[in-house]
Design a protein around this motif. Structure first.
Motif, PDB file in Angstrom:
ATOM      1  N   SER A 194      -5.723 -10.619  -0.765  1.00  0.00           N
ATOM      2  CA  SER A 194      -4.857 -10.522   0.410  1.00  0.00           C
ATOM      3  C   SER A 194      -3.544  -9.812   0.068  1.00  0.00           C
ATOM      4  CB  SER A 194      -4.570 -11.926   0.960  1.00  0.00           C
ATOM      5  OG  SER A 194      -3.689 -11.870   2.053  1.00  0.00           O
ATOM      6  N   GLN A 195      -2.928 -10.194  -1.041  1.00  0.00           N
ATOM      7  CA  GLN A 195      -1.672  -9.563  -1.464  1.00  0.00           C
ATOM      8  C   GLN A 195      -1.878  -8.091  -1.829  1.00  0.00           C
ATOM      9  OE1 GLN A 195      -0.239 -12.062  -4.652  1.00  0.00           O
ATOM     10  NE2 GLN A 195      -0.254 -13.894  -3.363  1.00  0.00           N
ATOM     11  N   ALA A 196      -2.986  -7.814  -2.517  1.00  0.00           N
ATOM     12  CA  ALA A 196      -3.273  -6.441  -2.911  1.00  0.00           C
ATOM     13  C   ALA A 196      -3.525  -5.554  -1.689  1.00  0.00           C
ATOM     14  CB  ALA A 196      -4.487  -6.410  -3.837  1.00  0.00           C
ATOM     15  N   TRP A 197      -4.207  -6.095  -0.707  1.00  0.00           N
ATOM     16  CA  TRP A 197      -4.504  -5.346   0.514  1.00  0.00           C
ATOM     17  C   TRP A 197      -3.210  -5.030   1.271  1.00  0.00           C
ATOM     18  CZ3 TRP A 197      -6.627  -1.929   3.130  1.00  0.00           C
ATOM     19  CH2 TRP A 197      -6.839  -1.951   4.505  1.00  0.00           C
ATOM     20  N   GLU A 198      -2.298  -5.970   1.318  1.00  0.00           N
ATOM     21  CA  GLU A 198      -1.008  -5.719   1.970  1.00  0.00           C
ATOM     22  C   GLU A 198      -0.258  -4.593   1.254  1.00  0.00           C
ATOM     23  OE1 GLU A 198       1.209  -9.313   2.154  1.00  0.00           O
ATOM     24  OE2 GLU A 198      -0.254 -10.370   3.430  1.00  0.00           O
ATOM     25  N   MET A 199      -0.253  -4.609  -0.068  1.00  0.00           N
ATOM     26  CA  MET A 199       0.403  -3.558  -0.839  1.00  0.00           C
ATOM     27  C   MET A 199      -0.265  -2.205  -0.600  1.00  0.00           C
ATOM     28  SD  MET A 199       1.032  -5.440  -4.519  1.00  0.00           S
ATOM     29  CE  MET A 199       1.499  -3.870  -5.266  1.00  0.00           C
ATOM     30  N   PRO A 212      -9.376  -3.199  10.433  1.00  0.00           N
ATOM     31  CA  PRO A 212      -9.857  -4.520  10.853  1.00  0.00           C
ATOM     32  C   PRO A 212     -11.051  -5.014  10.035  1.00  0.00           C
ATOM     33  CG  PRO A 212     -10.423  -2.831  12.482  1.00  0.00           C
ATOM     34  CD  PRO A 212      -9.482  -2.211  11.523  1.00  0.00           C
ATOM     35  N   LEU A 213     -11.864  -4.087   9.520  1.00  0.00           N
ATOM     36  CA  LEU A 213     -13.004  -4.503   8.700  1.00  0.00           C
ATOM     37  C   LEU A 213     -12.536  -5.065   7.363  1.00  0.00           C
ATOM     38  CD1 LEU A 213     -15.576  -1.609   9.299  1.00  0.00           C
ATOM     39  CD2 LEU A 213     -15.613  -3.927  10.259  1.00  0.00           C
ATOM     40  N   ILE A 214     -11.560  -4.420   6.761  1.00  0.00           N
ATOM     41  CA  ILE A 214     -11.060  -4.926   5.479  1.00  0.00           C
ATOM     42  C   ILE A 214     -10.259  -6.213   5.698  1.00  0.00           C
ATOM     43  CG2 ILE A 214      -9.687  -4.385   3.426  1.00  0.00           C
ATOM     44  CD1 ILE A 214     -10.415  -1.427   3.886  1.00  0.00           C
ATOM     45  N   ASP A 215      -9.530  -6.297   6.824  1.00  0.00           N
ATOM     46  CA  ASP A 215      -8.882  -7.568   7.174  1.00  0.00           C
ATOM     47  C   ASP A 215      -9.918  -8.689   7.207  1.00  0.00           C
ATOM     48  OD1 ASP A 215      -6.346  -6.509   7.453  1.00  0.00           O
ATOM     49  OD2 ASP A 215      -6.491  -6.256   9.626  1.00  0.00           O
ATOM     50  N   PHE A 324     -14.613  -3.228  -3.355  1.00  0.00           N
ATOM     51  CA  PHE A 324     -13.295  -2.779  -2.893  1.00  0.00           C
ATOM     52  C   PHE A 324     -12.230  -3.791  -3.294  1.00  0.00           C
ATOM     53  CE2 PHE A 324      -9.844  -2.626   0.187  1.00  0.00           C
ATOM     54  CZ  PHE A 324      -9.530  -1.272   0.207  1.00  0.00           C
ATOM     55  N   ALA A 325     -12.537  -5.073  -3.157  1.00  0.00           N
ATOM     56  CA  ALA A 325     -11.577  -6.116  -3.553  1.00  0.00           C
ATOM     57  C   ALA A 325     -11.233  -5.998  -5.034  1.00  0.00           C
ATOM     58  CB  ALA A 325     -12.154  -7.501  -3.240  1.00  0.00           C
ATOM     59  N   VAL A 326     -12.230  -5.717  -5.874  1.00  0.00           N
ATOM     60  CA  VAL A 326     -12.002  -5.585  -7.323  1.00  0.00           C
ATOM     61  C   VAL A 326     -10.972  -4.504  -7.605  1.00  0.00           C
ATOM     62  CG1 VAL A 326     -13.058  -4.855  -9.501  1.00  0.00           C
ATOM     63  CG2 VAL A 326     -14.284  -6.436  -7.986  1.00  0.00           C
ATOM     64  N   PHE A 327     -11.150  -3.335  -6.988  1.00  0.00           N
ATOM     65  CA  PHE A 327     -10.260  -2.219  -7.292  1.00  0.00           C
ATOM     66  C   PHE A 327      -8.931  -2.317  -6.551  1.00  0.00           C
ATOM     67  CE2 PHE A 327     -14.175  -0.659  -9.034  1.00  0.00           C
ATOM     68  CZ  PHE A 327     -13.742   0.028 -10.167  1.00  0.00           C
ATOM     69  N   GLY A 330      -7.107  -4.640  -8.842  1.00  0.00           N
ATOM     70  CA  GLY A 330      -6.770  -3.898 -10.053  1.00  0.00           C
ATOM     71  C   GLY A 330      -5.661  -2.896  -9.832  1.00  0.00           C
ATOM     72  N   SER A 331      -5.678  -2.238  -8.689  1.00  0.00           N
ATOM     73  CA  SER A 331      -4.650  -1.253  -8.367  1.00  0.00           C
ATOM     74  C   SER A 331      -3.292  -1.919  -8.207  1.00  0.00           C
ATOM     75  CB  SER A 331      -5.034  -0.510  -7.082  1.00  0.00           C
ATOM     76  OG  SER A 331      -4.074   0.459  -6.744  1.00  0.00           O
ATOM     77  N   ALA A 332      -3.280  -3.123  -7.652  1.00  0.00           N
ATOM     78  CA  ALA A 332      -2.017  -3.844  -7.466  1.00  0.00           C
ATOM     79  C   ALA A 332      -1.388  -4.213  -8.804  1.00  0.00           C
ATOM     80  CB  ALA A 332      -2.255  -5.103  -6.638  1.00  0.00           C
ATOM     81  N   GLY A 333      -2.205  -4.268  -9.852  1.00  0.00           N
ATOM     82  CA  GLY A 333      -1.686  -4.587 -11.176  1.00  0.00           C
ATOM     83  C   GLY A 333      -0.933  -3.449 -11.828  1.00  0.00           C
ATOM     84  N   GLY A 334      -0.924  -2.282 -11.185  1.00  0.00           N
ATOM     85  CA  GLY A 334      -0.149  -1.156 -11.699  1.00  0.00           C
ATOM     86  C   GLY A 334      -0.753  -0.446 -12.889  1.00  0.00           C
TER      87      GLY A 334
END
Length: 364
Positions: A194-199, A212-215, A324-327, A330-334
């Motif tokens: 959820s946090q990564a998706w917001e970022m 809306p699908l990813i939400d 998609f959630a995995v990456f 991972g992307s949110a980790g910088g």
């Protein structure tokens, strides 16, 4: 091989210790000794979860393996590696499954020459020594594969999955989770997603019809995990993508490395993860369905009952959203350097696969 002075990093290796290991493994004779070990860090292709080095071996009075791959815990380990037991999983995989896979599967794995694991105050420590593979044959996440190459790998993947398909033995191993993140960790990983998706929405251009699908994927994340465990479970690689694969173009031999995400789930998860991350948008659009059919036919050849097209489609699209959630996480980790590009490209490829899918997960 372990001893009282069992090394936990490749920096601890000595010629005398390695001589004994190689003799015990019958890779050198009793008259041959290791003279020197020269280590060379492997940077660009190693990811962020382990420190990886190529050990160049020199000998006295004989010959033996000239190169060995060493994997160990980095100086600053990620807390998630201990939380998810990544190092422990990979070592247990080699200890408990390598023989079965080598003898029964069309997909090879490197021979494990030595491993050691220890719980430490600062995080789990580990060392794995593996036979070296030809760098020429290693895949590259940013280049991907052509459809013909992908078909060879898909057939090998089906062969691997068929060995453990529906096996109850897998569920008796406390170190082996259901799904790569573990069903028991669904809530904290959902929060991270959820946090990564917001970022991601703040810094990237997301196709408006996908939002809306990813939400919905965030909202139903625990159910998505359960869906890929409900039927057709087997042992999966969990990170089945080009960087972790070696394909010999002459013999069509496929070898998979990096088993830190090994887990129990539908084999379709590995398939969807691989196809979406390995093919260019045009190659994917033109060939992914035929490659899904290749997987089904290959499973049938290995005695696995036919899966309906409807069920396959549902498991496949569910796996795309989970990947998609995995990456996203991972992307949110910088990630930096090459791994930043890998994550960015993977997210684009996965969103393209969502767009191309004629169905949405049944959990939605």
């Amino acid at each position: 091989m372990k001893s009282t002075n069992a090394p936990l990093t490749y920096h601890e290796l000595t010629p005398r210790w390695l001589t004994k290991l190689l003799r015990d493994q019958k890779l050198i004779d009793g008259l041959t000794s290791v003279r020197e070990i020269l280590s060379q860090e492997i940077g660009e292709m190693k990811g962020v979860n382990s420190e990886v080095a190529l050990l160049n071996i020199g000998y006295e009075d004989g010959e033996g393996p000239t190169q060995i791959i060493a994997k160990s815990t980095p100086a600053m380990p990620l807390p998630v590696a201990t939380f998810q037991r990544w190092y422990e999983r990979e070592i247990n995989f080699y200890n408990e499954f390598s023989h079965s896979i080598d003898s029964k599967s069309e997909m090879g794995i490197p021979k494990c020459l030595y491993n050691n694991f220890k719980h430490l105050p600062e995080g789990d420590g580990h060392l794995i020594l593996l036979e070296a593979q030809s760098a020429y044959n290693q895949g590259n996440q940013l280049d991907g594969y052509q459809a013909g190459e992908a078909a060879v790998i898909v057939r090998a993947l089906a062969s691997f999955h068929s060995i453990f398909w529906g096996s109850e033995l897998l569920h008796g191993l406390d170190w082996l989770p259901q799904t790569t993140v573990g069903l028991h960790n669904a809530q904290p990983v959902q929060n991270a997603f959820s946090q990564a998706w917001e970022m991601l929405q703040r810094k990237s251009d997301i196709p408006i019809h996908l939002t809306p699908l990813i939400d919905r994927a965030v909202e139903t994340y625990p159910d998505l995990l359960k869906r890929i465990c409900s039927d057709h479970s087997t042992l999966i690689h969990g990170d089945f993508r080009p960087d972790n694969l070696f394909l010999d173009r002459f013999t069509s031999e496929v070898t998979a490395i990096d088993w830190q995400f090994v887990s129990i789930a539908s084999g379709v998860y590995d398939l969807a993860y691989f196809l979406t991350l390995s093919l260019s948008p045009n190659e994917y659009k033109a060939n992914h369905q035929s490659l899904i059919d290749t997987y089904r036919v290959s499973l049938e050849k290995h005695g696995i009952p036919v899966m309906s097209a409807h069920e396959m489609a549902d498991l496949y699209v569910t796996s795309v959203f989970l990947s998609f959630a995995v990456f996203a996480i991972g992307s949110a980790g910088g990630p930096t350097g090459r791994m930043s590009a890998v994550h960015g490209q993977a997210l684009e490829q996965l969103m393209n696969a969502m767009v191309d899918s004629p169905v949405v997960p049944s959990c939605f």
